[in-house]
Design a protein around this motif. Structure first.
Motif, short mmCIF file in Angstrom:
data_model
loop_
_atom_site.label_atom_id
_atom_site.label_comp_id
_atom_site.label_asym_id
_atom_site.label_seq_id
_atom_site.Cartn_x
_atom_site.Cartn_y
_atom_site.Cartn_z
N TRP A 1 0.92 35.17 1.12
CA TRP A 1 1.36 33.80 1.63
C TRP A 1 0.08 32.76 0.98
CZ3 TRP A 1 5.50 33.80 4.52
CH2 TRP A 1 5.48 34.87 4.96
N ARG A 2 1.18 31.44 0.88
CA ARG A 2 0.75 30.22 0.74
C ARG A 2 1.48 28.92 1.50
NH1 ARG A 2 -2.38 29.44 -3.85
NH2 ARG A 2 -1.44 27.46 -4.42
N ALA A 3 0.81 27.88 1.45
CA ALA A 3 0.82 26.79 2.20
C ALA A 3 0.76 25.55 1.36
CB ALA A 3 0.45 26.32 4.10
N GLY A 4 1.76 24.57 1.69
CA GLY A 4 1.72 23.35 1.08
C GLY A 4 1.59 21.89 2.43
N LEU A 5 0.47 21.31 1.90
CA LEU A 5 0.58 20.17 3.30
C LEU A 5 1.36 18.92 2.76
CD1 LEU A 5 0.13 19.27 5.96
CD2 LEU A 5 -2.17 19.12 5.61
N GLU A 6 1.71 17.98 3.51
CA GLU A 6 2.18 16.94 2.21
C GLU A 6 2.22 15.67 3.58
OE1 GLU A 6 5.63 15.16 -0.36
OE2 GLU A 6 6.36 16.70 0.83
N ALA A 7 1.02 14.49 2.44
CA ALA A 7 1.46 13.45 3.36
C ALA A 7 1.61 12.36 3.06
CB ALA A 7 -0.20 13.60 4.64
N GLN A 8 1.98 11.07 3.81
CA GLN A 8 2.54 9.97 3.35
C GLN A 8 2.66 9.27 3.34
OE1 GLN A 8 6.58 11.49 0.88
NE2 GLN A 8 5.17 12.17 0.01
N TYR A 9 1.94 7.74 3.08
CA TYR A 9 1.65 6.33 3.82
C TYR A 9 2.63 5.50 3.16
CZ TYR A 9 0.40 1.94 5.75
OH TYR A 9 0.27 0.95 6.24
N VAL A 10 3.50 4.61 3.39
CA VAL A 10 3.88 3.68 3.00
C VAL A 10 3.94 2.48 3.98
CG1 VAL A 10 6.34 2.59 1.78
CG2 VAL A 10 5.57 5.18 1.91
N GLY A 11 3.44 1.06 3.40
CA GLY A 11 2.78 0.28 4.04
C GLY A 11 4.20 -0.81 4.88
N HIS B 1 1.25 -1.50 0.02
CA HIS B 1 0.21 -0.06 -0.09
C HIS B 1 0.91 1.23 -0.16
CE1 HIS B 1 -3.64 -2.66 0.96
NE2 HIS B 1 -2.31 -3.12 2.47
N LEU B 2 0.79 1.94 -0.70
CA LEU B 2 1.38 3.83 -0.83
C LEU B 2 0.28 4.82 -0.99
CD1 LEU B 2 3.93 2.91 -3.44
CD2 LEU B 2 4.23 2.93 -1.28
N ALA B 3 0.24 5.53 0.14
CA ALA B 3 -0.81 6.68 0.07
C ALA B 3 -0.17 7.91 -0.03
CB ALA B 3 -1.83 6.73 0.80
N LYS B 4 -0.70 8.88 -1.16
CA LYS B 4 -0.42 10.44 -1.20
C LYS B 4 -0.88 10.97 -1.06
CE LYS B 4 2.91 7.61 -2.92
NZ LYS B 4 4.06 8.07 -3.50
N PHE B 5 -0.54 12.13 -0.83
CA PHE B 5 -1.71 13.64 -0.47
C PHE B 5 -1.00 14.58 -0.55
CE2 PHE B 5 -4.26 17.45 2.14
CZ PHE B 5 -5.37 16.44 1.87
N ASN B 6 -1.30 15.73 -1.61
CA ASN B 6 -0.51 17.10 -1.69
C ASN B 6 -1.88 18.03 -1.47
OD1 ASN B 6 1.43 15.03 -2.64
ND2 ASN B 6 2.04 16.65 -1.90
N LEU B 7 -1.55 19.23 -0.74
CA LEU B 7 -2.66 20.70 -0.85
C LEU B 7 -1.46 21.32 -1.51
CD1 LEU B 7 -5.74 21.34 -0.49
CD2 LEU B 7 -5.28 21.04 1.69
#
Length: 671
Positions: free
Chosen positions: A591-601, A576-582
């Protein structure tokens, strides 16, 4: 690659820095005038109708709409790099569906769709910068981490083409092609400088100067220097009193410098690239002394290309290029009181001729010929004091390829893309690599793609001929044959209104004669050999949406790997791999922001298994704090998660712990 080196103590490091080239200081004094914001196209401002029509180059060696490409191409833009504060090419590629990265505190290794073999050096990916091959000639390595020779601030976009690409690119385009496309001089007009400071002694300075005449000549010059002291690291495998209780102090450092230049005049272009990197090795790999400051690796890379791209007499497009490259790898390994030096030196040159045209209605052809001569392939190993030569292998090699691809319009809503390449390397026989893709515009906003292809990888010089019988050594095996892959993929691209898109891909990769690293039970030496192979299957989902200046990209991959040989295990193959980029605007437009979340099984290691993990990164930045100043602040591994990557066989550790929470601040100024 085995080794490379580092200065033995901090005083020596300071002396080395004092002797560093003065081009960076001079570059910081450059004058001019240029706005900081606006150089990179902000894809969050585009509706998906335009994103679907975006042109990509790397799938077919000519510009075509992404929806018409014979692959599910992922494009990472300069706006993405800025939004998420990515520091290396490996960081950027982590966000791509199906890709994952391993790091052994020295080099970064890329896995795709369940494949990341212990001992791999990224030789199953073809890495390019503006279409120029960056894989070296001894290891066929694609450098992705701190060893990547280009600063990401100079990148306009990254195109990742998954699947076999040998039909157009030849060897090493096995799992995919990565093409890093640099910014134009007009995107960086004037003089710019940036400074970065972060935890654990991270500091960096960069400068560039560029000018471009409207429709005429252009010039871009850029340089940078970076240094990171790193953190002290604990390794349980060495937790004894004589080994500083398992703590490696001051050995995770990294420093280096990069120079980039490109110029253009009419249809002609010239590009030069040079990079040096010095990395401490804290893991005591290859059975070295633990916590020995002499252990290090050094990489030096240089590339040059002279190109022509025009349309003689208006008859299609004609491209030609002449290129040269060099890569030196040096490793210092500490064994008792002595120091062993291991390394390689490779030099190559080559040329390519390509034409793109439409000789018949409904056909778009690309045809070309490519030649590369590796005129120096040197591998060596010796003890420094007293001097004792243990290995010296000097060879040369050459490769030649012919390719043809036809994009056929069967009817207004159906394309057939057919390609074939013939390759010949040394005395190892010829190989043919086909690719077929049927692309159907099934309705407004719906595209279906059915793709099949075959690719190959030759065993490289390191795998064939490297032989060193010392601790952590390797034996040669010149009997290896090339490995092959047959890949099939079905893809659905569905536009969900003007601001959202869903894509689904189902794939199967069948690898034959897989080259894997093994350990000989009698001698304890590593060696490379062909195995029966493996088969990977999986499905990838990706959802993208742009709205009100915000951009969301989320993807999930399920993949499974089945080995065909009883001697192989599915090491480093997460299911399983999951990625989230906002990326989104904050309290006010600057001003801006970048939020990144990642899952590696969870992943199997050589001896056990690592747990799955979630990571989160946050980057806050200004798009124009003042008329000339930008500011960015990044926080990486926000929740300080503990996680580890499976280790190759040359390490005493079965898995290697990765970084916890760390922060970085960057100031950019345009004069």
């Amino acid at each position: 690659m085995q080794g490379q080196g580092r200065l033995p103590n901090k005083a020596a490091r300071r002396r080395a820095h004092a002797r560093a080239p003065r081009w960076l200081a001079a570059a910081l004094l450059l004058g001019g005038a240029a706005p900081l914001a606006g150089a990179a196209q902000d894809l969050t401002a585009l509706p998906f109708e335009q994103l679907l029509a975006m042109e990509v180059y790397s799938a077919s060696k000519f510009r075509q709409q992404a929806s018409a490409a014979p692959a599910t191409v992922t494009v990472i833009s300069a706006a993405d790099i800025q939004s998420f504060g990515w520091r290396t090419l490996a960081d950027a590629l982590r966000s791509v569906p199906g890709l994952y990265v391993g790091y052994d505190r020295n080099y970064s290794y890329l896995g795709a769709r369940s494949f990341l073999r212990p001992g791999d050096y990224n030789s199953r990916f073809l890495l390019q910068i503006d279409g120029q091959r960056i894989n070296d000639a001894v290891y066929d390595q694609a450098p992705l981490g701190g060893e990547f020779p280009l600063d990401l601030e100079l990148v306009e976009r990254i195109e990742y083409v998954p699947g076999p690409g040998s039909s157009i690119y030849g060897a090493n385009a096995f799992f995919g092609v990565i093409n890093v496309i640099t910014k134009r001089a007009r995107d960086l007009a004037g003089a710019r400088a940036s400074v970065t400071a972060g935890q654990f002694g991270e500091r960096r300075g960069a400068a560039s100067y560029a000018w471009a005449e409207p429709g005429g000549a252009s010039l871009l010059l850029a340089a940078s220097r970076y240094d990171n002291d790193g953190r002290d690291l604990y390794f349980a495998a060495f937790d004894q009193a004589g080994n500083n209780h398992g703590v490696a102090r001051g050995l995770d450092y990294e420093d280096g410098q990069r120079i980039f230049a490109k110029a253009g005049a009419g249809p002609f272009s010239l590009q030069l690239l040079h990079a040096e990197r010095n990395k401490g090795v804290p893991t005591a790999s290859f059975a070295q002394n633990f916590n020995d400051a002499r252990s290090r690796t050094v990489d030096t890379q240089s590339y040059a290309e002279l190109g022509y791209n025009g349309a003689p007499a208006g008859a299609g497009e004609l491209g030609a290029r002449l290129f040269w490259g060099s890569y030196d790898s040096v490793g210092d390994y500490a064994y008792g009181p002595s120091l062993n030096r291991d390394g390689s030196a490779s030099r190559w040159w080559g040329a390519e001729l390509k034409t793109v045209g439409a000789p018949l209605p409904g056909h778009k052809l690309v045809a070309g010929a490519e030649y590369q001569h590796d005129y120096r392939l040197l591998q060596y190993n010796y003890d420094l004091a007293p001097y004792l030569e243990r290995l010296r292998v000097a060879r040369d090699d050459s490769r030649f390829g012919l390719y043809l691809q036809d994009e056929i319009t069967l009817r207004e809503d159906v394309l057939l893309n057919a390609g074939l390449r013939y390759d010949q390397r040394g005395g190892r026989g010829a190989v043919l690599s086909p690719r077929l893709a049927l692309i159907w515009q099934a309705g407004p906003g719906t595209t279906l793609k059915a793709m099949y292809g075959s690719a190959y990888r030759e065993p490289n010089s390191f795998e064939l001929y490297y032989a060193y019988a010392g601790a952590g050594g390797q034996s040669a095996n010149p009997t290896q044959s090339r490995e092959r892959i047959r890949s099939g993929e079905l893809a659905l691209l569905r536009q969900l209104g003007p601001d959202a898109r869903l894509s689904v891909s189902v794939f199967e990769n069948d690898v034959r004669d897989l080259i894997s690293q093994r350990i000989d039970a009698a001698s304890g030496l590593a060696y490379f050999a062909n195995s029966a192979g493996a088969k990977a299957r999986g499905v990838e989902f990706e959802y993208q949406r742009n709205w009100r200046g915000a951009a969301l990209r989320a993807n999930y991959s399920w993949q499974t790997l089945r080995q065909n040989g009883a001697d192989l295990s599915a090491v480093n193959a997460p299911t399983h791999l999951a990625k989230f980029n906002l990326a989104l605007p904050l309290w006010e437009p600057r001003w801006r922001a970048g939020l990144e979340a990642q899952y590696v099984g969870p992943r199997d290691t050589l001896l056990a298994r690592t747990g799955g993990y979630w990571l989160a990164n946050l980057n806050v930045f200004s798009t124009r704090l003042t008329a000339h100043l930008d500011l960015a602040a990044g926080l990486y591994n926000v929740f300080n998660r503990g996680y580890a990557d499976p280790a190759p066989a040359e390490h005493a550790q079965d898995s290697i712990a990765q970084d916890g929470r760390n922060a970085r601040l960057t100031l950019k100024y345009a004069f």
